[in-house]
Design a protein around this motif. Structure first.
Motif, PDB file in Angstrom:
ATOM      1  N   ALA A  95       0.845  -1.197   0.000  1.00 58.88           N
ATOM      2  CA  ALA A  95       0.000   0.000   0.000  1.00 58.88           C
ATOM      3  C   ALA A  95       0.880   1.247   0.000  1.00 58.88           C
ATOM      4  N   TYR A  96       0.390   2.284  -0.662  1.00 59.82           N
ATOM      5  CA  TYR A  96       1.067   3.585  -0.684  1.00 59.82           C
ATOM      6  C   TYR A  96       0.519   4.366   0.506  1.00 59.82           C
ATOM      7  N   VAL A  97       1.364   4.639   1.493  1.00 62.64           N
ATOM      8  CA  VAL A  97       0.919   5.188   2.775  1.00 62.64           C
ATOM      9  C   VAL A  97       1.269   6.673   2.869  1.00 62.64           C
ATOM     10  N   PHE A  98       0.272   7.468   3.252  1.00 65.38           N
ATOM     11  CA  PHE A  98       0.423   8.904   3.458  1.00 65.38           C
ATOM     12  C   PHE A  98      -0.136   9.252   4.829  1.00 65.38           C
ATOM     13  N   THR A  99       0.312  10.395   5.377  1.00 65.09           N
ATOM     14  CA  THR A  99      -0.237  10.918   6.622  1.00 65.09           C
ATOM     15  C   THR A  99      -0.707  12.328   6.366  1.00 65.09           C
ATOM     16  N   ASP A 100      -1.967  12.612   6.742  1.00 62.86           N
ATOM     17  CA  ASP A 100      -2.495  13.963   6.514  1.00 62.86           C
ATOM     18  C   ASP A 100      -2.062  14.900   7.631  1.00 62.86           C
ATOM     19  N   GLY A 101      -2.483  16.158   7.566  1.00 59.66           N
ATOM     20  CA  GLY A 101      -2.089  17.184   8.522  1.00 59.66           C
ATOM     21  C   GLY A 101      -2.553  16.931   9.943  1.00 59.66           C
ATOM     22  N   GLU A 102      -3.557  16.052  10.103  1.00 58.48           N
ATOM     23  CA  GLU A 102      -4.071  15.729  11.432  1.00 58.48           C
ATOM     24  C   GLU A 102      -3.470  14.438  11.982  1.00 58.48           C
ATOM     25  N   GLY A 103      -2.478  13.891  11.252  1.00 61.63           N
ATOM     26  CA  GLY A 103      -1.819  12.675  11.703  1.00 61.63           C
ATOM     27  C   GLY A 103      -2.528  11.390  11.325  1.00 61.63           C
ATOM     28  N   GLU A 104      -3.581  11.487  10.535  1.00 60.30           N
ATOM     29  CA  GLU A 104      -4.314  10.291  10.118  1.00 60.30           C
ATOM     30  C   GLU A 104      -3.581   9.591   8.979  1.00 60.30           C
ATOM     31  N   ARG A 105      -3.454   8.289   9.101  1.00 60.65           N
ATOM     32  CA  ARG A 105      -2.760   7.473   8.093  1.00 60.65           C
ATOM     33  C   ARG A 105      -3.759   7.061   7.003  1.00 60.65           C
ATOM     34  N   ILE A 106      -3.393   7.308   5.755  1.00 64.47           N
ATOM     35  CA  ILE A 106      -4.239   6.978   4.614  1.00 64.47           C
ATOM     36  C   ILE A 106      -3.458   6.034   3.715  1.00 64.47           C
ATOM     37  N   GLU A 107      -4.086   4.925   3.321  1.00 62.13           N
ATOM     38  CA  GLU A 107      -3.441   3.945   2.457  1.00 62.13           C
ATOM     39  C   GLU A 107      -4.171   3.873   1.121  1.00 62.13           C
ATOM     40  N   PHE A 108      -3.399   3.823   0.050  1.00 57.80           N
ATOM     41  CA  PHE A 108      -3.949   3.689  -1.294  1.00 57.80           C
ATOM     42  C   PHE A 108      -3.478   2.361  -1.871  1.00 57.80           C
ATOM     43  N   ASN A 109      -4.390   1.666  -2.544  1.00 55.81           N
ATOM     44  CA  ASN A 109      -4.085   0.360  -3.115  1.00 55.81           C
ATOM     45  C   ASN A 109      -3.334   0.452  -4.437  1.00 55.81           C
ATOM     46  N   ASN A 110      -3.657   1.465  -5.241  1.00 57.78           N
ATOM     47  CA  ASN A 110      -3.139   1.562  -6.608  1.00 57.78           C
ATOM     48  C   ASN A 110      -2.737   2.987  -6.946  1.00 57.78           C
ATOM     49  N   VAL A 111      -1.905   3.103  -7.975  1.00 57.68           N
ATOM     50  CA  VAL A 111      -1.611   4.404  -8.583  1.00 57.68           C
ATOM     51  C   VAL A 111      -1.841   4.261 -10.079  1.00 57.68           C
ATOM     52  N   SER A 112      -2.253   5.337 -10.714  1.00 58.63           N
ATOM     53  CA  SER A 112      -2.461   5.311 -12.158  1.00 58.63           C
ATOM     54  C   SER A 112      -1.117   5.175 -12.869  1.00 58.63           C
ATOM     55  N   ASN A 113      -1.164   4.756 -14.126  1.00 58.36           N
ATOM     56  CA  ASN A 113       0.068   4.641 -14.916  1.00 58.36           C
ATOM     57  C   ASN A 113       0.764   5.985 -15.053  1.00 58.36           C
ATOM     58  N   GLN A 114      -0.021   7.046 -15.182  1.00 58.94           N
ATOM     59  CA  GLN A 114       0.542   8.394 -15.319  1.00 58.94           C
ATOM     60  C   GLN A 114       1.334   8.777 -14.063  1.00 58.94           C
ATOM     61  N   VAL A 115       0.795   8.476 -12.902  1.00 60.58           N
ATOM     62  CA  VAL A 115       1.490   8.790 -11.643  1.00 60.58           C
ATOM     63  C   VAL A 115       2.734   7.936 -11.481  1.00 60.58           C
ATOM     64  N   SER A 116       2.624   6.640 -11.747  1.00 61.11           N
ATOM     65  CA  SER A 116       3.794   5.771 -11.564  1.00 61.11           C
ATOM     66  C   SER A 116       4.906   6.076 -12.562  1.00 61.11           C
ATOM     67  N   ALA A 117       4.558   6.652 -13.719  1.00 61.10           N
ATOM     68  CA  ALA A 117       5.592   7.043 -14.685  1.00 61.10           C
ATOM     69  C   ALA A 117       6.372   8.265 -14.203  1.00 61.10           C
ATOM     70  N   LYS A 118       5.722   9.115 -13.406  1.00 64.45           N
ATOM     71  CA  LYS A 118       6.354  10.351 -12.931  1.00 64.45           C
ATOM     72  C   LYS A 118       7.051  10.181 -11.575  1.00 64.45           C
ATOM     73  N   TYR A 119       6.460   9.357 -10.689  1.00 68.94           N
ATOM     74  CA  TYR A 119       6.978   9.199  -9.329  1.00 68.94           C
ATOM     75  C   TYR A 119       7.199   7.724  -9.015  1.00 68.94           C
ATOM     76  N   ASP A 120       8.413   7.376  -8.581  1.00 72.01           N
ATOM     77  CA  ASP A 120       8.703   6.014  -8.132  1.00 72.01           C
ATOM     78  C   ASP A 120       8.374   5.938  -6.644  1.00 72.01           C
ATOM     79  N   LEU A 121       7.118   5.626  -6.350  1.00 73.82           N
ATOM     80  CA  LEU A 121       6.680   5.606  -4.960  1.00 73.82           C
ATOM     81  C   LEU A 121       7.079   4.332  -4.222  1.00 73.82           C
ATOM     82  N   LYS A 122       7.602   3.358  -4.932  1.00 74.34           N
ATOM     83  CA  LYS A 122       8.052   2.143  -4.258  1.00 74.34           C
ATOM     84  C   LYS A 122       9.467   2.314  -3.707  1.00 74.34           C
TER      85      LYS A 122
END
Length: 101
Positions: A36-63
């Motif tokens: 999962a791609y894990v982010f934390t918002d400004g309130e400290g809440e952890r948010i997980e995303f299952n997938n990224v679009s091809n456009q995003v993965s081509a621009k950012y190596d999040l792994k």
């Protein structure tokens, strides 16, 4: 016959996945953890995303670790799908990612 068509339409419609509208949030990237791609918002809440679009993965190596600790503006969708046990699961996909200047 008309009622049979209505039942058929409703049945077919319920088998397809309907995407919700895109949403946007700001969060800090924590890394790729447990598939999962894990982010934390400004309130400290952890948010997980299952997938990224091809456009995003081509621009950012999040792994990798290059973007860990970086702030992003995230555009995403949340879909609900059926798994192999016919259980409804939430699938979140990053569709856009920007680093503020």
């Amino acid at each position: 016959m008309k009622s049979l068509l209505i039942v058929l339409f409703v049945s077919i419609s319920s088998l397809t996945t309907f995407a919700q509208d895109e949403s946007t949030m700001n969060a800090t990237y924590e890394g790729f953890v447990n598939d999962a791609y894990v982010f934390t918002d400004g309130e400290g809440e952890r948010i997980e995303f299952n997938n990224v679009s091809n456009q995003v993965s081509a621009k950012y190596d999040l792994k990798g670790t290059k973007f860990v600790g970086k702030q992003f503006s995230i555009t995403f969708t949340v879909d609900f799908e059926l798994d192999e046990d016919d259980e409804e699961i939430q699938v979140s996909t990053i569709t856009g990612l920007l680093m503020p200047i």
